[in-house]
Design an enzyme around this catalytic site. Structure first.
Site, PDB file in Angstrom:
ATOM      1  CG  ASP A   1       0.927   5.021   4.109  1.00  0.00           C
ATOM      2  OD1 ASP A   1      -0.217   4.653   3.776  1.00  0.00           O
ATOM      3  OD2 ASP A   1       1.619   4.435   4.961  1.00  0.00           O
TER       4      ASP A   1
ATOM      5  CG  ASP B   1       8.953   2.981  12.660  1.00  0.00           C
ATOM      6  OD1 ASP B   1       9.246   3.465  11.553  1.00  0.00           O
ATOM      7  OD2 ASP B   1       8.173   2.019  12.791  1.00  0.00           O
TER       8      ASP B   1
ATOM      9  CG  ASP C   1      -0.356  -0.407   2.465  1.00  0.00           C
ATOM     10  OD1 ASP C   1       0.774   0.040   2.726  1.00  0.00           O
ATOM     11  OD2 ASP C   1      -0.985  -1.185   3.217  1.00  0.00           O
TER      12      ASP C   1
END
Ligand code: ATP
Ligand code: MG
Length: 466
Positions: free
Chosen positions: A80, A159, A78
């Site tokens: 983003d 992260d 996917d």
């Protein structure tokens, strides 16, 4: 014309305050010849989204895991997009756009084409928590929860360095704030900032570290790995639903066996799935259980890697099966009849599991269904098999049963019999039924002993097994 109009409309929006860019530093700009991202791997819809935002005067980039995967030459599952447009501004640009979430608003832009609709998740550059603190007191709830920041801040709150790169499809340039591309080349997974602090902020990042290491085959950087041994227990405080989501991602990553070994190496498996505790800790003692789980996970990984779907209920049913089998046998040894012994064992297994991490209800019912079908494969009498193969969930139960046969926990001849039974016509099925009369399969319950005492209970009643 249209672009101008859009810009005018968008300017009417009271701009949500963006925090000052802090000293997160300038990004490294990596040109195409250095990052070698193949534009063919891009989602056309993601590119439509970044273009439309850029046309309207905003900054927009593909971000996060998609850039990591693209740089690895993998097709991302996917996409983003990150932008300096606010969620309201994004929403006005697209016809099928929906605002999602309250604390952290994002926009889902949906595209309908052939096959499944594709959702591009668009989020506004977000401020670092430390900087956002100032806004909390003066700005009220909405602003507190949606404090927008600079791109640099947005990068710093991600992260791992390899998850904090921004790709602009128009210029084919990667903006890299934390040396993600260099870490990609070194095959290193490195936490941005002070790892211990980042794990304390969000303990789930420890599980993410293990998942990405398994997926990429990268090594955890020493400083990123070191605090995990001490901080792993913080996972106990993470809400069960969030833990479940992350474990599900880990199991569905296509690298679940490697990831589970990674959890073990990092000492993170305790309390997540009881079965992991005893399978991974007892090693040779539970060889049968280990084989079964290993086979189930290898099977799942193979399906995911070849683009097939996997049912989470099926997967959890396999992971908890060794536990269930133990409880089932113990109940039978106490003299309980086969089917009540199984159902009682199911309750126990699920209750034990829930004390660590609750499995979502919808998956729990799939698990129960698959488990309760198992004794039915040993009931090859009368019209029973003819009806059984017509039941809508037969396939899941059958696939599960084949895994049991593959590890010889169930007599493989039974699996072969059913495989033949579903592959043949009625005449062939009649022949198979005639052949079964003198054959006996293995059963996890002491059926023979029970048969002597209670003849009727040896063959489970159909209603109890469904
Ligand atoms: P996957 O391929 O599994 O989707 P991903 O990196 O895209 O991997 P997501 O959970 O989809 O993972 O998150 C998207 C991005 O959001 C990440 O790449 C990372 O930059 C950021 N992110 C997600 N979760 C966290 C977290 N707990 N802490 C910090 N940043 C996070
Ligand atoms: Mg993702």
């Amino acid at each position: 014309m249209i672009t101008k109009f859009i810009k005018r409309i968008l300017r009417r929006d009271p701009m949500v305050k963006h925090t000052q860019a802090n000293n997160t530093g300038a990004p490294k700009r990596i040109p195409k010849k250095a990052h070698r991202i193949d534009p063919h791997l891009l989602s056309k819809n993601a590119v439509k989204v970044t273009h439309a935002l850029q046309q309207a005067g905003f900054e927009a980039f593909i971000v996060g895991g998609a850039v990591r995967d693209l740089a690895l030459g993998i097709s991302p599952k996917d996409f983003d997009v990150a932008t300096n447009a606010t969620p309201d501004q994004v929403q006005r640009l697209f016809r099928k756009a929906r605002l999602i979430g309250r604390r952290f608003q994002i926009v889902h832009v949906t595209f309908f084409g052939k096959g499944h609709p594709e959702i591009i998740e668009v989020s506004t550059f977000r401020a670092l928590l430390d900087n956002a603190g100032d806004h909390v007191a003066e700005s009220g709830r909405i602003l507190r929860d949606n404090v927008w920041g600079s791109q640099g801040e947005d990068a710093a709150r991600r992260d791992f360095t390899i998850n904090a790169m921004y790709y602009d499809p128009s210029s084919e340039t990667v903006l890299d704030y934390h040396g993600g591309m260099a870490d990609m080349q070194k095959k290193t997974l490195r936490m941005i900032g002070d790892p211990a602090k980042r794990y304390r902020e969000d303990p789930v990042r420890m599980l993410r570290a293990v998942r990405f290491a398994a997926k990429t085959g990268f090594e955890l950087d020493g400083a990123t790995r070191a605090p995990i041994a001490k901080l792993g227990k913080l996972l106990n405080d993470v809400p069960s639903a969030r833990l479940f989501d992350e474990i599900l991602k880990l199991l569905m990553s296509g690298y679940s066996w490697a990831a589970i070994q990674g959890l073990k190496d990092a000492g993170l498996h305790h309390g997540l799935l009881p079965l992991l505790d005893h399978i991974l800790d007892t090693g040779a003692d539970s060889k049968g259980a280990n084989d079964f789980v290993k086979l189930a996970l290898a099977n799942t990984d193979e399906r995911i890697q070849s683009g097939k779907s996997v049912s989470a209920g099926f997967l959890f049913a396999t992971l908890l099966w060794p536990d269930l089998l133990k409880n089932w046998k113990a109940n039978s040894a106490k003299g309980m009849a086969n089917i009540p012994a199984l159902h009682d064992a199911m309750d126990d297994t699920i209750a034990t599991q829930s004390s660590g991490m609750t499995i979502q209800r919808r998956f729990e019912s799939d698990m129960r269904e698959i488990w309760s079908m198992q004794p039915r494969f040993e009931r090859r009498v009368g019209r029973y098999p003819y009806r059984f193969i017509e039941s809508p969930r037969f396939r899941a139960g059958y696939d599960f049963m084949l895994l049991r046969c593959a590890t010889e926990e169930l007599n493989p001849a039974i699996g072969q019999w059913w495989t033949d039974f579903i592959a043949t016509d009625v005449t062939g099925q009649d022949k198979l039924m005639a052949g079964v009369k003198n054959e006996s399969g293995s059963s996890p319950s002491p059926a023979k002993r029970r048969r002597r005492r209670k003849p009727k209970a040896a063959v489970p009643p159909e209603s109890a097994a469904s």
